[in-house]
Design an enzyme around this catalytic site. Structure first.
Site, short mmCIF file in Angstrom:
data_model
loop_
_atom_site.label_atom_id
_atom_site.label_comp_id
_atom_site.label_asym_id
_atom_site.label_seq_id
_atom_site.Cartn_x
_atom_site.Cartn_y
_atom_site.Cartn_z
N GLU A 60 112.77 14.35 112.49
CA GLU A 60 112.87 15.60 113.26
C GLU A 60 114.02 15.57 114.26
O GLU A 60 114.78 16.52 114.39
CB GLU A 60 111.56 15.90 113.98
CG GLU A 60 110.49 16.53 113.09
CD GLU A 60 109.79 15.52 112.19
OE1 GLU A 60 109.98 14.29 112.40
OE2 GLU A 60 109.05 15.94 111.29
N HIS A 129 97.52 17.44 115.22
CA HIS A 129 98.04 18.54 114.40
C HIS A 129 97.57 19.91 114.89
O HIS A 129 97.73 20.89 114.16
CB HIS A 129 97.62 18.37 112.94
CG HIS A 129 98.37 17.33 112.20
ND1 HIS A 129 98.25 15.99 112.47
CD2 HIS A 129 99.26 17.42 111.17
CE1 HIS A 129 99.02 15.30 111.64
NE2 HIS A 129 99.65 16.14 110.85
#
Lengths: 326, 340
Positions: A60, A129
């Site tokens: 990322e 998450h």
């Protein structure tokens, strides 16, 4: 108008903008061969090829930075994060590079780019998450932040984000991708920074955005059966926020509930409450009530997760409270 | 190649190299003075001792190539051709600065020179450089980008993520490690598990080399090969350039005594890159003592001019605070990415 899913609306926005401008490319994990972790980029590799629909390693920080560099020299990257939870690894590029490049270069390097992906909780994905990051991102000068809650807004806001010459954060939702709605045909672009009244009402206002729009509209429907007419204001853009629209709805109903998906402390709702007390304190007939996630990491257990999340029942109760109905 | 006594072209080139390096040295000596007087604030990281790296590297680039670097950026900005006036005005925080006084010492930018900034987060600009290289490939150009960073950055995840993508995607980027032996006060042996750090490129099947960073000709040779590799084959290179900073990490850091000894510093001072080049030119008969003195006087006058310009440059008006946060434009009319 065409009825389509939120996912297909995003796909159409990407496709149309990539056809319109060959500087636009999509980069992220699984966007190409896999067709998107949530299939948002389905078919784009086949139409645009591997230079414009780019699968990355799981990096990322790295690929967000690649986007920043490409934007510095005139391309218009769309960086997809599989979820914003993973984007924490990339925040140095979002915050220290993309948001500040124009400023620290004295106006020489603007950053025409988009960072997008699903934000907030889905179902039983547990603590790492299931997080809503909008208040972190909207905190930063130099970014624009949008959170579409309907297919039409998803298409119109993403197209506007791609065309904007600043870095724009697009917060989607896993639980929204299958939601269907009417989307205007043609080159449909929604200006950034404009809220929309999703349901008109007179007795109280629910001010919200993103996937909580559907919670607010369902709550409003239930309340209408009891004769309580709720106005639902969808902020749509969180930075810059449409303060006049907030003031207009509060001056109309004199009561406000601020509903958000994330945590209470330093949440988006706190900013909305501040705008209200600053701009239209005298219009309030009751203290504002905020509805938000419980102040805990998200649990896995189904019953606890449901208890943690803001929902229709909590929103209905909040509206009844500001209307002094209980 | 550039050392033959009889070659006037080489002599002229060498004189330009000497001028570039001496300009950086004298400019930064004035920076230290201005810092002590409070005219420069914040963090200020001097490059003194490393000038052969910037000059050697950037003398191998074309004007349409790109350069990106760290917060120790004055030397590279000068070597890239940014005006000394605009740099000094930036350091003084004035409106004629190369970033309008918004960036300061760590954030020198100049779009006209494709100088993509000094960046303040260690390693953070390495993926950005990789993205510029991606854009070059995307557009089908034959430019290259040079990315400078210190040896401490190669222990950072941003370096590894970027290096992997550059090799995987075959991007025209030249990563220059300026190994000055210390990441702030931490010696390389205390931070890196291997000490021949150019070998890190082996993990990515990337071309690599190690070069004496006090020798401007050695730097030019190595960079020249890397630029050629990037320009003609679109392939990245990792170059470890071994150098030494003669000053502290920043203005608040003692030159020696805490993490390095005076004896070590004295040893490295014997290999001052400017002295090495000047001696070589004098031995080759390319420059006389008087000509060196004249060049030095000319450069000192340029530095004084930059100082005077910066001192006279207006302070920013307060409304400038809110400018340059966002642009108010969109690209509804598309331009082609690939230009003829």
């Amino acid at each position: 108008m065409t009825v389509m899913t939120y996912r297909d609306a995003l796909n159409a926005a990407l496709r149309e903008e990539m056809r319109r401008d060959d500087r636009v490319f999509l980069m992220g994990e699984e966007v190409a061969v896999y067709q998107g972790a949530y299939k948002v980029s389905k078919g784009l590799l086949q139409e645009f090829g591997e230079m414009r629909v780019v699968d990355t390693p799981i990096t990322e920080l790295g690929f967000a930075g690649v986007g920043v560099g490409a934007a510095m020299v005139g391309l218009r990257p769309i960086i997809e994060f599989m979820t914003w939870n993973f984007a924490l690894l990339a925040l140095d590029q979002v915050v220290n590079a993309a948001a500040k490049m124009l400023y620290m270069s004295g106006g020489q390097y603007n950053m025409p780019m988009v960072f997008r992906g699903p934000n907030g909780a889905a179902l039983q994905l547990a603590a790492q998450h299931s997080q809503a990051w909008e208040s972190w991102l909207a905190h930063i000068p130099g970014l624009k932040v949008v959170a579409p809650g309907t297919p039409a807004d998803a298409k119109g806001l993403l197209k506007a984000a791609v065309r904007d010459d600043n870095p724009v954060i697009v917060l989607e939702g896993e639980m929204l991708y299958n939601v269907k709605g009417e989307v205007p045909d043609g080159d449909f672009v929604i200006p950034l920074g404009k809220a929309e009244v999703k349901r008109a009402g007179t007795d109280a206002s629910i001010i919200t955005y993103g996937k909580m729009i559907n919670v607010a509209l369902t709550a409003a429907e239930q309340l209408a059966k009891d004769g309580v007419h709720v106005e639902v204001l969808d902020l749509r853009t969180l930075r810059p926020m449409d303060v006049p629209a907030i003031v207009a709805t509060v001056e109309k109903t004199n009561r406000a509930v601020v509903l958000e998906e994330g945590w209470e402390v330093c949440g988006m709702g706190a900013q909305v409450v501040d705008y209200i007390q600053r701009e239209c304190f005298d219009s309030l007939d009751a203290p504002i009530v905020r509805v938000h996630q419980a102040d805990t990491p998200m649990p896995y257990a189904k019953s606890l997760e449901k208890f943690a999340k803001p929902d229709v029942a909590k929103t209905v109760a909040a509206v009844r409270k500001v209307c002094y109905l209980d | 190649m550039a050392r033959k006594k009889s070659d006037p072209a080489a002599a002229a080139l060498n004189r330009e190299l000497l001028r570039s390096m001496l300009m950086q040295r004298r400019f930064e000596e004035r920076c230290a003075e201005a810092y002590a007087l409070g005219k420069i604030g914040g963090f200020c990281h001097l490059y003194i001792g490393q000038e052969a790296v910037s000059t050697g590297t950037l003398s191998m680039l074309r004007p349409d190539d790109y350069v990106i670097t760290t917060y120790r950026d004055h030397g590279q900005a000068l070597a890239r051709g940014l005006s000394a006036r605009a740099i000094m005005a930036e350091l003084f925080g004035r409106s004629d600065g190369c970033a309008r006084g918004k960036g300061g010492s760590m954030h020198l930018f100049d779009k006209q020179h494709n100088f993509l900034g000094g960046h303040g987060i260690v390693g953070g600009h390495i993926p950005i450089a990789t993205g510029v290289a991606f854009a070059i490939k995307y557009r089908g150009g034959d430019q290259v980008i040079v990315c400078f960073f210190g040896e401490a950055a190669i222990n950072n995840g941003a370096f590894h993520e970027a290096a992997n993508m550059a090799a995987l995607w075959k991007l025209p980027v030249i990563y220059i490690i300026e190994n000055n032996r210390y990441g702030m006060g931490t010696a390389i042996e205390r931070a890196a598990s291997i000490h021949d750090i150019y070998e890190r490129a082996g993990s990515y099947d990337m071309a690599r080399d190690v070069v004496d960073g006090q020798d401007v000709f050695a730097v030019r040779d190595a960079v020249g090969k890397a630029v050629d590799r990037a320009r003609t084959q679109g392939m990245p290179t990792l170059l470890e350039v071994r150098t030494y900073r003669f000053m502290g990490h920043s203005m608040s850091d003692a030159v020696s005594g805490t993490y390095r000894t005076k004896a070590e510093l004295d040893e490295y001072l014997k290999r001052d890159p400017i002295t090495l080049l000047r001696s070589r030119m004098q031995e080759a008969g390319e420059i006389t003592e008087d000509e060196v003195a004249a060049l030095d006087a000319e450069i000192k006058a340029l530095c004084q001019d930059a100082w005077d310009f910066a001192d006279a440059s207006p302070e920013l008006p307060l409304e400038a605070l809110y400018e340059d946060v966002l642009v108010d434009t969109t690209s509804d009319a598309a331009e082609p990415a690939v230009r003829g």
